[in-house]
Write a protein that holds these residues in place. Sequence first.
Motif, PDB file in Angstrom:
ATOM      1  N   PRO A   1     100.480   3.438-106.840  1.00  0.00           N
ATOM      2  CA  PRO A   1     100.166   4.079-108.129  1.00  0.00           C
ATOM      3  C   PRO A   1      99.338   5.343-107.989  1.00  0.00           C
ATOM      4  O   PRO A   1      99.577   6.330-108.696  1.00  0.00           O
ATOM      5  CB  PRO A   1      99.382   2.980-108.869  1.00  0.00           C
ATOM      6  N   THR A   2      98.383   5.354-107.048  1.00  0.00           N
ATOM      7  CA  THR A   2      97.531   6.538-106.874  1.00  0.00           C
ATOM      8  C   THR A   2      98.355   7.734-106.419  1.00  0.00           C
ATOM      9  O   THR A   2      98.253   8.828-106.982  1.00  0.00           O
ATOM     10  CB  THR A   2      96.410   6.253-105.859  1.00  0.00           C
ATOM     11  N   SER A   3      99.188   7.551-105.394  1.00  0.00           N
ATOM     12  CA  SER A   3     100.021   8.644-104.893  1.00  0.00           C
ATOM     13  C   SER A   3     101.000   9.112-105.965  1.00  0.00           C
ATOM     14  O   SER A   3     101.230  10.318-106.143  1.00  0.00           O
ATOM     15  CB  SER A   3     100.798   8.198-103.649  1.00  0.00           C
ATOM     16  N   ALA A   4     101.576   8.152-106.696  1.00  0.00           N
ATOM     17  CA  ALA A   4     102.565   8.486-107.719  1.00  0.00           C
ATOM     18  C   ALA A   4     101.953   9.323-108.833  1.00  0.00           C
ATOM     19  O   ALA A   4     102.521  10.334-109.254  1.00  0.00           O
ATOM     20  CB  ALA A   4     103.174   7.210-108.284  1.00  0.00           C
TER      21      ALA A   4
ATOM     22  N   LEU B   1     101.920   4.500-116.079  1.00  0.00           N
ATOM     23  CA  LEU B   1     100.824   3.596-115.731  1.00  0.00           C
ATOM     24  C   LEU B   1     101.167   2.160-116.107  1.00  0.00           C
ATOM     25  O   LEU B   1     100.893   1.215-115.351  1.00  0.00           O
ATOM     26  CB  LEU B   1      99.531   4.016-116.447  1.00  0.00           C
ATOM     27  N   LEU B   2     101.776   1.977-117.287  1.00  0.00           N
ATOM     28  CA  LEU B   2     102.141   0.629-117.725  1.00  0.00           C
ATOM     29  C   LEU B   2     103.216   0.036-116.818  1.00  0.00           C
ATOM     30  O   LEU B   2     103.197  -1.167-116.525  1.00  0.00           O
ATOM     31  CB  LEU B   2     102.637   0.672-119.180  1.00  0.00           C
ATOM     32  N   ILE B   3     104.160   0.883-116.366  1.00  0.00           N
ATOM     33  CA  ILE B   3     105.200   0.408-115.449  1.00  0.00           C
ATOM     34  C   ILE B   3     104.584  -0.078-114.143  1.00  0.00           C
ATOM     35  O   ILE B   3     105.015  -1.078-113.563  1.00  0.00           O
ATOM     36  CB  ILE B   3     106.230   1.533-115.188  1.00  0.00           C
ATOM     37  N   TRP B   4     103.545   0.626-113.662  1.00  0.00           N
ATOM     38  CA  TRP B   4     102.886   0.241-112.406  1.00  0.00           C
ATOM     39  C   TRP B   4     101.893  -0.902-112.604  1.00  0.00           C
ATOM     40  O   TRP B   4     101.179  -1.276-111.674  1.00  0.00           O
ATOM     41  CB  TRP B   4     102.159   1.446-111.802  1.00  0.00           C
ATOM     42  N   GLY B   5     101.799  -1.456-113.815  1.00  0.00           N
ATOM     43  CA  GLY B   5     100.904  -2.587-114.068  1.00  0.00           C
ATOM     44  C   GLY B   5      99.467  -2.184-114.302  1.00  0.00           C
ATOM     45  O   GLY B   5      98.563  -3.019-114.193  1.00  0.00           O
ATOM     46  N   LEU B   6      99.238  -0.902-114.629  1.00  0.00           N
ATOM     47  CA  LEU B   6      97.885  -0.430-114.909  1.00  0.00           C
ATOM     48  C   LEU B   6      97.726  -0.244-116.415  1.00  0.00           C
ATOM     49  O   LEU B   6      98.543   0.419-117.055  1.00  0.00           O
ATOM     50  CB  LEU B   6      97.616   0.908-114.203  1.00  0.00           C
ATOM     51  N   GLN B   7      96.705  -0.850-116.993  1.00  0.00           N
ATOM     52  CA  GLN B   7      96.468  -0.750-118.431  1.00  0.00           C
ATOM     53  C   GLN B   7      95.424   0.321-118.707  1.00  0.00           C
ATOM     54  O   GLN B   7      94.242   0.132-118.433  1.00  0.00           O
ATOM     55  CB  GLN B   7      95.967  -2.098-118.986  1.00  0.00           C
ATOM     56  N   PRO B   8      95.843   1.498-119.219  1.00  0.00           N
ATOM     57  CA  PRO B   8      94.855   2.538-119.541  1.00  0.00           C
ATOM     58  C   PRO B   8      93.861   2.038-120.568  1.00  0.00           C
ATOM     59  O   PRO B   8      94.204   1.277-121.472  1.00  0.00           O
ATOM     60  CB  PRO B   8      95.718   3.670-120.113  1.00  0.00           C
ATOM     61  N   GLY B   9      92.628   2.453-120.424  1.00  0.00           N
ATOM     62  CA  GLY B   9      91.573   1.999-121.322  1.00  0.00           C
ATOM     63  C   GLY B   9      90.261   1.908-120.569  1.00  0.00           C
ATOM     64  O   GLY B   9      90.178   2.252-119.376  1.00  0.00           O
ATOM     65  N   PRO B  10      89.233   1.417-121.230  1.00  0.00           N
ATOM     66  CA  PRO B  10      87.905   1.397-120.608  1.00  0.00           C
ATOM     67  C   PRO B  10      87.821   0.559-119.337  1.00  0.00           C
ATOM     68  O   PRO B  10      87.086   0.899-118.415  1.00  0.00           O
ATOM     69  CB  PRO B  10      87.014   0.822-121.707  1.00  0.00           C
ATOM     70  N   LEU B  11      88.609  -0.537-119.272  1.00  0.00           N
ATOM     71  CA  LEU B  11      88.541  -1.402-118.083  1.00  0.00           C
ATOM     72  C   LEU B  11      89.152  -0.732-116.860  1.00  0.00           C
ATOM     73  O   LEU B  11      88.898  -1.157-115.725  1.00  0.00           O
ATOM     74  CB  LEU B  11      89.246  -2.734-118.364  1.00  0.00           C
TER      75      LEU B  11
END
Length: 505
Positions: A57-60, A337-347
Amino acid sequence: MDALFSLIHGFGVLADPMNIVYMFVGIFLGVLIGVLPGLGGANGVAILLPLTFSMSPTSAIIMLSSIYWGALFGGAITSILFNIPGEPWSVATTFDGYPLAQQGRAGEALAAAFTGSFLGAFFSTLLLTFLAPLVAKFALQFGPPEFFAVYLLTFCAFVGMGKEPAYKVIAAMMLGFALAAVGLDTVTGQLRMTFGSTELLRGFDFLVAVIGLFGVGEILLTMEEGLAFKGRSARIDLRVVLKVWKDMPKYAWTALRGAIVGAWMGITPGGATPASFMSYGLAKRFSKNGHKFGTGEVEGVIAPETAAHSAGTAALLPMLTLGIPGSPTAAVLLGGLLIWGLQPGPLLFVEQKDFVWGLIASIYLGNIAGLIVVLSTVPLFAAILRIPFSIIAPIILVICAVGAYTVHNALLDIAVMLVFGVLGYLFKKLQYPLAPLVLALVLGDMAESSFRQAMLVSQGSLSVFWSNPLVGSIVTLALLMLVWPLLSAAMASLKRGTPRVASGE
């Protein structure tokens, strides 16, 4: 101070040589996308997003965000050399950029545009670095009512603050909500609007929709217009760049004003296009050479480019901290981000610290890399523009089809992409905005989920949205923005009617 330590840590994450390679590849592709009318930041990110699924996810996200920065830079090349805006936010750049090119000062105009873009992005990146952690900490107090209130504020701001007629924005948004509801209801497990089709169980993938709406739709429209490239050749040498940089202190207030306007329009859902026009208008009003704007003023190039790049960068702040995209491209990145399983937001700042600060560090380096790339490759990209559009258009359509197919490896997605392409073409012909549709398509599910959770907690009472000062103030502000066009029209009507009343008419 914590932000500085975190940023240093982010540069450490970026130190992976492959991330640097991805950044430069993204910048180069982004400039190419920005140069070619018919593509754009949102289109390029959407089309190339499937190619990043095998990356971390970081590289993408570093590569995709670099495509965005490159597209922001690249739009100025066609505007100045060919009088064809490569991006919507580059329209204002043509007003003075193309006259400068006709006067034989194309190199000076391009160097000023790229420098202004860099300064605008740097300003918003500083804002993102120090403001995002504070917003994220504050947002940790949010529950379902607060999150729905923020989504509502975003939707209402598009209606009340957008430049398009409110009824067109609402119509586009309603269609987006309807498309987002297709498929399996995640709360009850019921099927919605699938009409017995197993292919619609997963709903309409936002990525396939975006590729069609932006990429295919724009190509169809451009083919209809019979676009042909006719412009000036350009070369930027070190002497021209140093001359522009030497003169930049004269335009310091113009650049700062543009950066502030852009940051504000990026954080709110105004976007880079209105920011560029607003900055150009303010520069024309306050400049001592304002009466010469439109005839070839360097200041008239710096103002819109600074604001556009500032807005494009600032749009990431609400996307990362609240999960609310400030631009169509940020909406596409949110979907990634959602596709990679990362939920944008404060957490995200707590659970994925490496990712967040690696991304922010990449913005600093990405803009420096972008400035170097565009200053050194202008002749190359100007030459690409001399390829007939009849050759470029099929290549772009094939890239769109490949991008749509690789999302789920399904041929049906290519057909869906083409349907959305026709829809995008009709939207552009009828002058309906696409950004609210994309926003509703991406955020519709999350807004609905937050609303239903809030209703379950309050046992169906809407009073939960005024249960505390925070959520109450956000909802009230959202409703105020929703009716703002009506209020402003009423105030204008009263203002026009005052003289008649006073004179006894």
